[in-house]
Each structure stands twice: as structure tokens, then as C-alpha cells.
Design a protein around this motif. Sequence first.
Motif, PDB file in Angstrom:
ATOM      1  N   THR A 189       0.852  -1.191   0.000  1.00 49.50           N
ATOM      2  CA  THR A 189       0.000   0.000   0.000  1.00 49.50           C
ATOM      3  C   THR A 189       0.887   1.239   0.000  1.00 49.50           C
ATOM      4  O   THR A 189       1.860   1.316   0.757  1.00 49.50           O
ATOM      5  CB  THR A 189      -0.903   0.016   1.246  1.00 49.50           C
ATOM      6  OG1 THR A 189      -1.645  -1.212   1.300  1.00 49.50           O
ATOM      7  CG2 THR A 189      -1.865   1.191   1.195  1.00 49.50           C
ATOM      8  N   ARG A 190       0.541   2.201  -0.836  1.00 46.23           N
ATOM      9  CA  ARG A 190       1.332   3.431  -0.906  1.00 46.23           C
ATOM     10  C   ARG A 190       1.121   4.250   0.362  1.00 46.23           C
ATOM     11  O   ARG A 190       0.042   4.781   0.597  1.00 46.23           O
ATOM     12  CB  ARG A 190       0.950   4.233  -2.145  1.00 46.23           C
ATOM     13  CG  ARG A 190       1.279   3.516  -3.453  1.00 46.23           C
ATOM     14  CD  ARG A 190       0.958   4.360  -4.664  1.00 46.23           C
ATOM     15  NE  ARG A 190       1.187   3.618  -5.892  1.00 46.23           N
ATOM     16  CZ  ARG A 190       0.255   2.902  -6.527  1.00 46.23           C
ATOM     17  NH1 ARG A 190      -0.970   2.851  -6.051  1.00 46.23           N
ATOM     18  NH2 ARG A 190       0.548   2.250  -7.642  1.00 46.23           N
ATOM     19  N   SER A 191       2.156   4.321   1.174  1.00 43.69           N
ATOM     20  CA  SER A 191       2.093   5.048   2.444  1.00 43.69           C
ATOM     21  C   SER A 191       3.518   5.291   2.913  1.00 43.69           C
ATOM     22  O   SER A 191       4.478   5.005   2.193  1.00 43.69           O
ATOM     23  CB  SER A 191       1.313   4.240   3.498  1.00 43.69           C
ATOM     24  OG  SER A 191       2.066   3.097   3.890  1.00 43.69           O
ATOM     25  N   SER A 213      -3.537   2.119  -3.529  1.00 47.89           N
ATOM     26  CA  SER A 213      -3.548   3.351  -2.745  1.00 47.89           C
ATOM     27  C   SER A 213      -4.240   3.081  -1.413  1.00 47.89           C
ATOM     28  O   SER A 213      -5.073   2.168  -1.292  1.00 47.89           O
ATOM     29  CB  SER A 213      -4.290   4.455  -3.494  1.00 47.89           C
ATOM     30  OG  SER A 213      -5.678   4.166  -3.569  1.00 47.89           O
TER      31      SER A 213
END
Length: 268
Positions: A189-191, A213
Motif C-alpha cells: 500500500t502506498r504510504s 492506494s
Amino acid sequence: MTQARPLSLITGASAGIGSAFARALAAQGHDVVLTARRTDRLESLAAELRASHGIQATVLTSDLADPHAAEQLCATLDQRGLKVDWLINNAGYGVPGRFEASDWATHADFLRVLVTAPTELAWRLIGSMRERGYGRIVNVASLAGHVPGSAGHTLYAASKAYMIKFSQSLALENQTTGIHVCALCPGFTRSEFHDVTGTRPLVNKMPGFMWQSAEDVVQEGIKAVERGDAVYVTGRFNRTVKSVFKLMPDKMALRMSAKQSRRYRTQD
């Protein structure tokens, strides 16, 4: 006091999946209680949500590595007359490297944040949910909890596997109470997660189709808990990975996990 709107408590709300949950639930008309360690980020997010959605946003700074944090959070909620309808147990991070490379205090803090605190928050809040006949608990687990453990980040997959089993049992215990419990299991997950663990250079080599996302993860998670799914893996790719590993013989699955984990886990 009767709450005019549902109230959501979100841990780890200062970034990533936590802040995405806060924005999504506020957009649905929920009041929110935001908790994490970084007060400045929480205050900024709270101001944004008040301005955008006209809801009440409460900031309660807390470090869930503190053994008393969950008890103190719930005591503060009680003092303010706030009844939690949605609990989002999202706070988490990874400890890179081999198990013995970190001191025990580091591992103890990790276990309190990822295992003990979310379990205690659920225990402290579920009684009030049962009294009202309504509640939603989302325990943010991981695809890592469904596949063999990796070398490096030794406790991460183990903690997520615990959250999956805990969520299943709690969901079964509350089938007729109006409470839904879901272990939400995203993959990559993009974080900020990989920046904090120092694995950003490794994971940046992963192909784009493996990533989601935070907003997409949250939208799938909200739908899953409302449906009553006790466990939900986000994203078609992640569900395929889970199914493939489930069908493999254990030794083959462990070998594949060892090979693949070198691509995104710090093992030294």
C-alpha cells in the motif's frame, strides 16, 4: 448524551491507511477521534475534516507502546461522554532486520502496538457496542498474515496472523449482536510504512500492479465490514497470491516466501 452522528475511533490516524479511514468516514458523516503520536499531523487532519465535512474531530495524542495507553484513551472517551461506534485498529509499523538484531524493548513495544493495544481497545469498547446493538471493528491486518513468514521483520507476519484469527473469533461471538468485525488484509500500500522501515529502495523495485492506494484499501474495507466479512483481502492481485499460497505444499510455499521476501524485507 445521545450522539447525533456515528463516532469512529481511528488509531494510527496521522498518515497512510489511518488518515484515509478518517477522511472516508468523515465524508460519510461520522464524527472522528484521531489518535497517534504526532499531534501536529492529527491537528492538521482534524482541522481539514471539520472544514470539509462539518463534523466533530477530536485529537487524542497517544503512544500505544505505553502499557496504559488503551485504558487511558477509553477513560478519556468516557469522561467526554463519547461512545465509539466504529473502531479502526490501524496503528502499526515494522521492525527491520533479524530477530536478535533488535533489543527486547523494541520488540515489546512492537507487540504492544500491533497486538496488545488493539485487542485491549476492542475489549474495552465492545461492551458498550453490545449494549447499543451496533458496532463496527476493523482490525487492519495484512496479506502477510496469510502467507509463510519471512526472514527479517520477524514479528510482523506473526502479529497480523494473530489479528486475523482474533477477528474471526470475535466476529463469530457477535453474529447476533449487530456488531461486525473484520480483519482487513491489504498487500503493498502506498504510504509512509516503507520509509519508516528503511525498505523504500527495495519495494520501489516492485511492479506497479502489486500496489494499491490507501484510499482504495479503505473503500474496500468499509464495504467488507458492512457486509459482515470477518476477513477480507484487498485487491485482486493480493487475493490471487493468498489463493496460490494456500494451495501449495508447505515446504514449497516456505521456499517461495524465502525467495520473494529478499526483494522487500531487510534481513540483516
